[in-house]
Enzyme design. Structure first.
Site, PDB file in Angstrom:
ATOM      1  N   GLN A 179     -19.421 -45.516  80.591  1.00 59.43           N
ATOM      2  CA  GLN A 179     -18.300 -45.839  81.553  1.00 59.43           C
ATOM      3  C   GLN A 179     -18.088 -46.800  81.981  1.00 59.43           C
ATOM      4  O   GLN A 179     -16.811 -47.174  82.277  1.00 59.43           O
ATOM      5  CB  GLN A 179     -18.707 -44.891  82.797  1.00 59.43           C
ATOM      6  CG  GLN A 179     -18.940 -43.348  82.992  1.00 59.43           C
ATOM      7  CD  GLN A 179     -17.468 -42.855  82.730  1.00 59.43           C
ATOM      8  OE1 GLN A 179     -16.527 -43.567  82.805  1.00 59.43           O
ATOM      9  NE2 GLN A 179     -17.432 -41.619  82.237  1.00 59.43           N
ATOM     10  N   HIS A 201     -14.103 -42.452  73.604  1.00 65.48           N
ATOM     11  CA  HIS A 201     -13.294 -41.478  73.963  1.00 65.48           C
ATOM     12  C   HIS A 201     -13.103 -41.888  75.344  1.00 65.48           C
ATOM     13  O   HIS A 201     -12.199 -41.643  76.157  1.00 65.48           O
ATOM     14  CB  HIS A 201     -13.362 -40.115  73.618  1.00 65.48           C
ATOM     15  CG  HIS A 201     -14.422 -39.374  74.735  1.00 65.48           C
ATOM     16  ND1 HIS A 201     -14.339 -38.912  75.788  1.00 65.48           N
ATOM     17  CD2 HIS A 201     -15.601 -39.363  74.468  1.00 65.48           C
ATOM     18  CE1 HIS A 201     -15.461 -38.496  76.247  1.00 65.48           C
ATOM     19  NE2 HIS A 201     -16.170 -38.751  75.567  1.00 65.48           N
ATOM     20  N   CYS A 325     -19.788 -26.249  88.264  1.00 64.82           N
ATOM     21  CA  CYS A 325     -19.780 -24.805  88.515  1.00 64.82           C
ATOM     22  C   CYS A 325     -20.716 -24.154  87.407  1.00 64.82           C
ATOM     23  O   CYS A 325     -20.130 -23.994  86.368  1.00 64.82           O
ATOM     24  CB  CYS A 325     -18.335 -24.256  88.377  1.00 64.82           C
ATOM     25  SG  CYS A 325     -18.103 -22.599  88.813  1.00 64.82           S
TER      26      CYS A 325
HETATM   27  N1  PLP Z   1     -23.025 -41.130  79.581  1.00 62.42           N
HETATM   28  C1  PLP Z   1     -21.957 -41.098  80.606  1.00 62.42           C
HETATM   29  C2  PLP Z   1     -22.356 -42.320  81.736  1.00 62.42           C
HETATM   30  C3  PLP Z   1     -20.848 -40.565  80.488  1.00 62.42           C
HETATM   31  O1  PLP Z   1     -19.905 -40.452  81.442  1.00 62.42           O
HETATM   32  C4  PLP Z   1     -20.894 -39.640  79.299  1.00 62.42           C
HETATM   33  C5  PLP Z   1     -19.356 -38.597  79.183  1.00 62.42           C
HETATM   34  O2  PLP Z   1     -19.208 -37.939  79.893  1.00 62.42           O
HETATM   35  C6  PLP Z   1     -21.710 -39.554  78.326  1.00 62.42           C
HETATM   36  C7  PLP Z   1     -22.958 -40.566  78.654  1.00 62.42           C
HETATM   37  C8  PLP Z   1     -21.630 -38.824  77.152  1.00 62.42           C
HETATM   38  O3  PLP Z   1     -20.887 -39.222  76.113  1.00 62.42           O
HETATM   39  P1  PLP Z   1     -20.112 -38.293  74.987  1.00 62.42           P
HETATM   40  O4  PLP Z   1     -19.117 -37.479  75.588  1.00 62.42           O
HETATM   41  O5  PLP Z   1     -19.283 -39.152  73.995  1.00 62.42           O
HETATM   42  O6  PLP Z   1     -21.157 -37.632  74.448  1.00 62.42           O
END
Ligand code: PLP
Length: 383
Positions: A179, A201, A325
């Site tokens: 993040q 992404h 949920c």
């Molecule tokens: N770590 C954190 C802090 C995330 O916010 C996310 C995604 O929501 C992930 C790991 C996982 O990433 P990915 O969706 O590419 O597996």
């Protein structure tokens, strides 16, 4: 209706420059296998080498320390499980209660395989206290895993300080920077980490490609077996198109950090002060001084977050709640619960997450509809 997207911590839109960087490798001619020795193979191999060099540079790392993976989840798993696979599943992991499931569930699996795990709690602001981390370190602690920024509340964690403590205790340090990257500066040497996870992404790259950084000399066991691509961390024919897209997205994200520090932060702060003015009883979760510049997690006591989410969705505005949920029952977010947020406030929480492409008018539209929506739902709740 023009839809408004304010859920950028969930995922972001691929930008045209990133898409353009990917297309040549999805078209005939650019479809070679980087392991092939003919010209088709050599051309894509060159693109892969360049993508790795560029990705490494954006992190302050060396190319041989960088592997492209399937996603952020796999990168986190590589750090935790890979580290202990190379140590016969012995030793102790220290992590935090507010980590993403990619770390928390990997820690659960480590426990099943015989590794001791300590999950350190957080205070009401959602920040891990380094002293509590220090107190959890034991002679057999061999890895500490602390996220750089939390996905729900956006709180920034004291990673450099905890990395120092971990190293003093003889342990390695992993950070989930999924993040944080592109929103705040991320440099592996400045952070002092041994492992780091990213996901494209979250910063306008494609879904389904991540990055795993492992400091030179790290000892990691494999979690998959094959022809050894991506330093053996993600074996299988490389996804050159996605690696090329991720590298461009990383360059773009590094350049966007000042935009987040300036314009995005100002937009988010203005949104909060307007919400405070317009919605009685609204509360902000987390620490306003130590938070990602794009994230606002706030609660509207007396209203279910999911109701707000659905009503905003009908109005064409996408945000998310802090609650998950499960089988029809609305449970407050584990992160907010770990922070000690009362259940009522946790159930009323919304996460609003901006991107460097968010426009002023979009937030103005949110402010036009949200206060009246909260008032109506509160009236209905007491009726
Ligand atoms: N770590 C954190 C802090 C995330 O916010 C996310 C995604 O929501 C992930 C790991 C996982 O990433 P990915 O969706 O590419 O597996």
């Amino acid at each position: 209706m023009n839809r408004i997207y304010l859920d950028n911590n969930a995922t972001t839109a691929v930008t045209p420059d990133v898409l353009e960087a990917m297309l040549p490798f999805l078209r005939e001619g650019g479809h070679g296998n980087p392991s092939s020795v003919h010209s088709f193979g050599r051309e894509v191999k060159k693109a892969l080498v360049e993508a790795r060099e560029s990705a490494a540079k954006a992190l302050g790392a060396e190319p041989e320390e960088v592997s492209f993976t399937a996603n952020g989840t796999q990168s986190d798993n590589l750090a935790l499980l890979g580290h202990f696979a190379a140590r016969a599943w012995r030793g102790h992991l220290v992590t935090a209660a507010i980590e993403h499931p990619a770390v928390l569930r990997a820690a659960d699996e480590l426990e099943r395989r015989g590794v001791a795990v300590t999950r350190v709690g957080v205070d009401r602001s959602g920040v891990v206290d380094p002293d509590r981390m220090r107190a959890s370190l034991r002679p057999d602690t061999s890895l500490v895993s602390l996220m750089l920024a939390n996905n729900e509340v956006g709180t920034l964690q004291p990673v450099p300080e905890v990395a120092r403590l971990a190293h003093e205790a003889g342990a390695a340090m992993h950070t989930d920077a999924v993040q944080a990257f592109g929103k705040v500066p991320v440099d592996v040497r400045e952070l002092g980490v041994d492992y780091l996870a990213l996901s494209a992404h979250k910063f306008h790259g494609p879904k389904g490609v991540g990055l795993f950084y492992a400091r030179r000399g790290s000892k990691l066991g494999p979690l998959a077996w094959g022809a050894g691509q991506e330093h053996g961390h993600h074996p299988g024919t490389e996804n050159v198109a996605f690696a090329a897209g991720m590298a461009v997205a990383m360059r773009r994200a590094t350049a966007a950090v000042p935009v987040y520090a300036g314009r995005v932060r100002a937009l988010r702060d203005r949104l909060w002060s307007e919400l405070e003015r317009l919605v009685p009883g609204v509360v902000r979760n987390g620490d306003p001084a130590r938070v990602l510049p794009n994230t606002l997690n706030c609660a509207f006591p007396g209203v279910e977050g999911d109701q707000l989410l659905m009503n905003l969705d009908l109005a064409g505005i996408a945000i998310s709640t802090g609650s998950a949920c499960h089988s029809g029952a609305i449970e407050p977010s584990a992160v907010l619960v770990a922070m000690g947020v009362p259940a009522d406030a946790a159930r009323g929480a919304l996460r609003i997450s901006l991107s460097d492409e968010t426009r002023d008018e979009e937030l103005a539209r949110l402010l036009e509809v949200l206060p009246a929506m909260v008032e109506r739902l509160r009236r209905l709740a007491v009726a």
